[in-house]
Design a protein around this motif. Structure first.
Motif, PDB file in Angstrom:
ATOM      1  N   VAL A 416       0.831  -1.208   0.000  1.00  0.00           N
ATOM      2  CA  VAL A 416       0.000   0.000   0.000  1.00  0.00           C
ATOM      3  C   VAL A 416       0.865   1.257   0.000  1.00  0.00           C
ATOM      4  CG1 VAL A 416      -1.650   1.341   1.363  1.00  0.00           C
ATOM      5  CG2 VAL A 416      -1.981  -1.125   1.072  1.00  0.00           C
ATOM      6  N   THR A 417       1.922   1.261   0.815  1.00  0.00           N
ATOM      7  CA  THR A 417       2.789   2.435   0.887  1.00  0.00           C
ATOM      8  C   THR A 417       3.500   2.674  -0.435  1.00  0.00           C
ATOM      9  OG1 THR A 417       3.141   1.993   3.247  1.00  0.00           O
ATOM     10  CG2 THR A 417       4.641   3.528   2.187  1.00  0.00           C
ATOM     11  N   ALA A 418       3.983   1.591  -1.055  1.00  0.00           N
ATOM     12  CA  ALA A 418       4.637   1.728  -2.362  1.00  0.00           C
ATOM     13  C   ALA A 418       3.660   2.269  -3.399  1.00  0.00           C
ATOM     14  CB  ALA A 418       5.208   0.385  -2.801  1.00  0.00           C
ATOM     15  N   ASP A 419       2.435   1.776  -3.382  1.00  0.00           N
ATOM     16  CA  ASP A 419       1.419   2.271  -4.313  1.00  0.00           C
ATOM     17  C   ASP A 419       1.143   3.753  -4.078  1.00  0.00           C
ATOM     18  OD1 ASP A 419       1.186  -0.215  -5.462  1.00  0.00           O
ATOM     19  OD2 ASP A 419      -0.671  -0.756  -4.411  1.00  0.00           O
ATOM     20  N   GLN A 430      10.792  -1.774  -4.933  1.00  0.00           N
ATOM     21  CA  GLN A 430      10.270  -2.605  -3.849  1.00  0.00           C
ATOM     22  C   GLN A 430      11.005  -3.940  -3.835  1.00  0.00           C
ATOM     23  OE1 GLN A 430       5.979  -3.031  -3.940  1.00  0.00           O
ATOM     24  NE2 GLN A 430       5.980  -4.608  -2.357  1.00  0.00           N
ATOM     25  N   TYR A 431      11.150  -4.507  -2.610  1.00  0.00           N
ATOM     26  CA  TYR A 431      11.779  -5.824  -2.504  1.00  0.00           C
ATOM     27  C   TYR A 431      10.974  -6.724  -1.579  1.00  0.00           C
ATOM     28  CZ  TYR A 431      13.605  -4.477   2.119  1.00  0.00           C
ATOM     29  OH  TYR A 431      13.710  -4.091   3.431  1.00  0.00           O
ATOM     30  N   PRO A 501      13.996  -3.546 -11.603  1.00  0.00           N
ATOM     31  CA  PRO A 501      13.080  -2.556 -12.179  1.00  0.00           C
ATOM     32  C   PRO A 501      12.321  -1.832 -11.078  1.00  0.00           C
ATOM     33  CG  PRO A 501      12.173  -4.755 -12.409  1.00  0.00           C
ATOM     34  CD  PRO A 501      13.549  -4.927 -11.833  1.00  0.00           C
ATOM     35  N   ASP A 502      12.027  -0.558 -11.309  1.00  0.00           N
ATOM     36  CA  ASP A 502      11.238   0.137 -10.294  1.00  0.00           C
ATOM     37  C   ASP A 502       9.799  -0.373 -10.342  1.00  0.00           C
ATOM     38  OD1 ASP A 502       9.526   1.814 -11.987  1.00  0.00           O
ATOM     39  OD2 ASP A 502      11.283   3.049 -12.358  1.00  0.00           O
ATOM     40  N   GLY A 507       3.279  -4.773 -14.085  1.00  0.00           N
ATOM     41  CA  GLY A 507       3.061  -5.747 -13.032  1.00  0.00           C
ATOM     42  C   GLY A 507       3.556  -5.317 -11.667  1.00  0.00           C
ATOM     43  N   HIS A 508       4.107  -4.105 -11.549  1.00  0.00           N
ATOM     44  CA  HIS A 508       4.631  -3.592 -10.280  1.00  0.00           C
ATOM     45  C   HIS A 508       5.555  -4.604  -9.615  1.00  0.00           C
ATOM     46  CE1 HIS A 508       1.899  -0.422 -11.041  1.00  0.00           C
ATOM     47  NE2 HIS A 508       0.827  -0.976 -10.522  1.00  0.00           N
TER      48      HIS A 508
END
Length: 543
Positions: A416-419, A430-431, A501-502, A507-508
Motif C-alpha cells: 500500500v505504501t509503495a502504491d 520494492q523488494y 526494475p522500479d 506488473g509492479h
C-alpha cells in the motif's frame, strides 16, 4: 540453530533458550571497543572531537548533538573546550526491558538517561575534503526500545560502499511520543512527536556538520528498519523534514494500515490522558508538571512501555505541525515526489512476534490463543481473518498466527505504501526479502523473520561480529553494495548487481532477495492476500 537444521524443542527448553538468546543480545548491545588508533580531530558545532579507528574505518561515538527537557523539543547541546574524546556510545534514552520474561543475570545494560541525544559517526579513512554520500540510520524497536549501541558497526558498508553512516539516538516510549493539550499549548501546537523532532534535529545537525567529516550535506539517505522504517515514512510525510534528506530506504516499516500508523491528536490525547492517570497524575491543571516530576523508573513501570502486542500506545502523531497527514495520505498527495524510495518487507516477519508475544510470555500458541490475539488487534474483522487463515491449514497454530502478522502488519502495508508513493509521483523500488538466516522451519524464528535482513547490512551488532560465510556472506556483500549504490545515485542498479526494475514497471515488480535468488517477482500482493487486507484495519487506527 543454523540454517538447514530443523529442531523441535520441548517447551521448557525452548523458553530457556529464548531467555539465553534475549540475555545474550542484551549483553551484546552493551559492548564497545576502545580506541585502536587515533583518527583526525574534527570540529563540529559544539567543539572539537577525536575518535578512533577500527575495522578499517574512522569512528566517532556519542558526539553531543542535542539536549531536551522532558517532553520538550530538542535544543543544541552546549559547547565544550579542548578536544572531546568521542569513543563511547551514549547512554540509551529511557526505556524498559520490553519482554515479560525472567532473564538470566546480565552484568551490564546500557544506562537509561534523559541526557541521551548524541550521534555516532562511521567514516571511511581519509575522507576529509571529500564529498561522500551520507546514510542516516534510524533504529527500530516499536518506538519503545532501541539505541545506537546495538548497531555497532556498519564498517563494510562504510568502507566498501564509500559512504558515511550516522546513527543518532532518539527518545522512545512516553519520553518520545506523549501527546497532551498542555504540550501543544507550550510548543506552538507540536505534540506527541518529540522522538521525531530528535530525528529531525539529527538531520539538521548532519546538514550543518557532516562536511567536516568529508560528507555531502546535499546527498543524504535516511534508512531504518521496523519503527525505524516507520520513522523514515514519517519524514517523507513531514513538512519539517523536507529538504533534510534526498533518498529514503524503508525496511519492514509498517507505514500504513497498522497499529503504528500515526493517530489524530484526539486519539493521542486520549492515550496521553490514560497514561497520566496510570502514573497518578490525574487530569487537572498540574498534570504535565506532575509527569515531569515522576522519576524515570516510575514512568517506565507503565505497561505502555512493554511490547506484548501489536497494539501500540507510543507512535508519531498527526499533530498538524510536525506531521500534517498520515504517511500514506501524504505520499499519495505527492509529499515526496522528488525523493527516490527503496522499500520492502521480509517473507515471514510474523515469526518474530510469535516469539515475542507468545513464547516469551510462556505460551505455546493454540487455536484458542490465535483467535484471542487476532480479536485483540482486529475485533471487527476477526471472524473473517480467522476464516481466511484457518489454523487447520497450517502446520501449527504458531504458523497461522505468523502468517496473519506477516501479511497484515508488514507485507500488505508495504504494498500500500509503495502504491501511495508511486501515485504521488515518487520513483519506488520494492523488494521481498526471503532468506532464512537460521532454520527454514522450526519452532523459533523460522524463515525470513522480522529483522532477519539487518545482520546482512551491519558487520557488527552490539559490537559482536556477524559471522557470515559462503553464500550468506555473498548475500550480505550484495545487499551492502546495493544500499550504498542507492545512496550514491538514487537507483539500486549498478555493475555486478541484480537488475531491479522500479515498481512502476509492468506488473509492479519487486526484487526477491535471497542468497539463492535475486530476480523480479510480481506476486507479492497475491502471496500475502493483500486484496483481503485492503478492507481491514486495526481497531486502534482511528483518525
Amino acid at each position: 540453530m543454523f540454517r538447514g537444521e530443523i529442531m523441535v524443542l520441548p517447551r521448557p527448553v525452548l523458553l530457556r533458550r529464548l531467555g539465553v538468546l534475549v540475555a545474550t543480545l542484551a549483553l551484546a548491545s552493551t559492548l564497545t571497543a576502545g580506541p585502536a588508533s587515533a583518527v583526525p580531530v574534527v570540529t563540529v558545532a559544539g567543539g572539537a572531537v577525536s575518535g578512533f579507528s577500527r575495522d578499517g574505518i574512522d569512528q566517532y561515538f556519542g558526539v553531543p548533538m542535542a539536549v531536551a527537557d522532558r517532553y520538550a523539543s530538542p535544543r543544541p547541546a552546549p559547547g565544550w573546550t579542548g578536544v572531546r574524546e568521542a569513543v563511547r556510545h551514549d547512554d540509551q534514552c529511557p526505556q524498559a526491558v520490553p519482554l515479560p520474561i525472567d532473564l538470566p543475570p546480565i552484568p551490564a545494560l546500557p544506562a537509561n538517561s534523559e541526557d541521551c541525544l548524541g550521534i555516532d559517526l562511521y567514516v571511511p579513512p581519509n575522507a576529509a575534503g571529500r564529498s561522500l554520500p551520507v546514510m542516516v540510520y534510524l533504529y527500530g524497536g516499536a518506538f519503545v526500545v532501541g539505541n545506537t549501541t546495538q548497531y555497532d558497526s556498519p564498517s563494510q558498508l562504510v568502507r566498501d560502499g564509500d559512504v558515511i553512516v550516522a546513527i543518532p539516538n532518539y527518545r522512545v516510549g512516553s519520553f518520545g511520543f506523549l501527546a497532551l493539550p498542555e504540550l501543544a499549548a507550550e510548543s506552538g501546537g507540536a505534540t506527541g512527536n518529540q522522538g521525531i523532532e530528535d530525528q529531525q534535529f539529527a538531520l539538521r545537525w548532519v546538514r550543518d556538520n557532516i562536511a567536516a567529516f568529508g560528507g555531502d550535506p546535499s546527498n543524504v539517505t535516511i534508512f531504518g528498519e521496523s519503527a525505524g522504517g516507520m520513522s523514515v515514512c514519517t519524514h517523507l510525510a513531514s513538512p519539517r523534514s523536507a529538504g533534510l534528506f534526498h533518498k529514503a530506504i524503508v525496511q519492514s516499516g509498517p507505514c500504513s494500515r497498522s497499529p503504528l500508523v500515526p493517530p489524530s491528536r484526539e486519539v493521542a490525547f486520549a492515550r496521553g490522558a490514560a497514561f497520566a492517570e496510570e502514573m497518578g497524575c490525574g487530569d487537572g491543571p498540574g498534570r504535565l508538571a506532575c509527569l515531569r516530576s515522576v522519576p524515570v523508573d516510575g514512568l517506565l513501570e507503565s505497561t505502555t512501555h512493554s511490547f506484548t502486542s501489536p497494539n501500540a500506545t507510543w507512535t508519531p502523531v498527526v499533530d498538524g505541525v510536525v506531521l500534517t497527514d498520515t504517511p500514506e495520505g501524504a505520499l499519495r498527495a505527492g509529499a515526496s515526489a522528488d525523493v527516490p524510495i527503496l522499500m520492502g518487507s521480509n517473507s515471514e516477519e510474523g515469526g518474530t512476534f510469535v516469539v515475542l508475544f507468545d513464547y516469551a510470555a510462556g505460551r505455546v500458541p493454540t487455536a484458542e490463543s490465535v483467535a484471542a490475539s487476532v480479536r485483540e488487534v482486529y475485533p471487527e474483522d476477526a471472524d473473517a481473518i480467522l476464516a481466511t487463515y484457518p489454523v487447520a491449514a497450517y502446520p501449527t497454530p504458531a504458523d497461522a498466527l505468523s502468517a496473519v502478522w506477516t501479511d497484515s502488519l508488514f507485507a500488505c502495508p508495504t504494498v500500500v505504501t509503495a502504491d501511495a508513493a508511486r501515485a504521488g509521483g515518487a520513483r519506488v523500488w520494492q523488494y521481498r526479502f526471503t532468506d532464512a538466516p537460521l532454520a527454514p522451519s522450526g519452532p523459533l524464528l523460522p524463515g525470513a523473520f522480522h529483522a532477519a535482513d539487518v545482520p546482512y547490512l551491519f558487520s557488527r551488532l552490539g559490537g559482536i561480529p556477524v559471522p557470515w560465510t559462503g553464500s550468506a556472506a555473498a548475500l550480505a556483500d550484495r545487499m551492502k553494495r546495493t544500499w550504498a549504490t542507492f545512496a550514491h545515485t538514487g537507483d539500486p542498479n549498478g555493475p555486478g548487481l541484480p537488475a531491479w526494475p522500479d515498481s512502476g514497471a509492468s506488473g509492479h515488480p519487486a526484487l526477491q532477495i535471497d542468497r539463492d535468488r535475486a530476480e523480479p517477482v510480481t506476486d507479492v500482493a497475491d502471496v500475502h492476500r493483500c486484496g483481503f487486507w485492503a478492507g481491514v484495519s486495526p481497531a486502534d487506527r482511528v483518525q
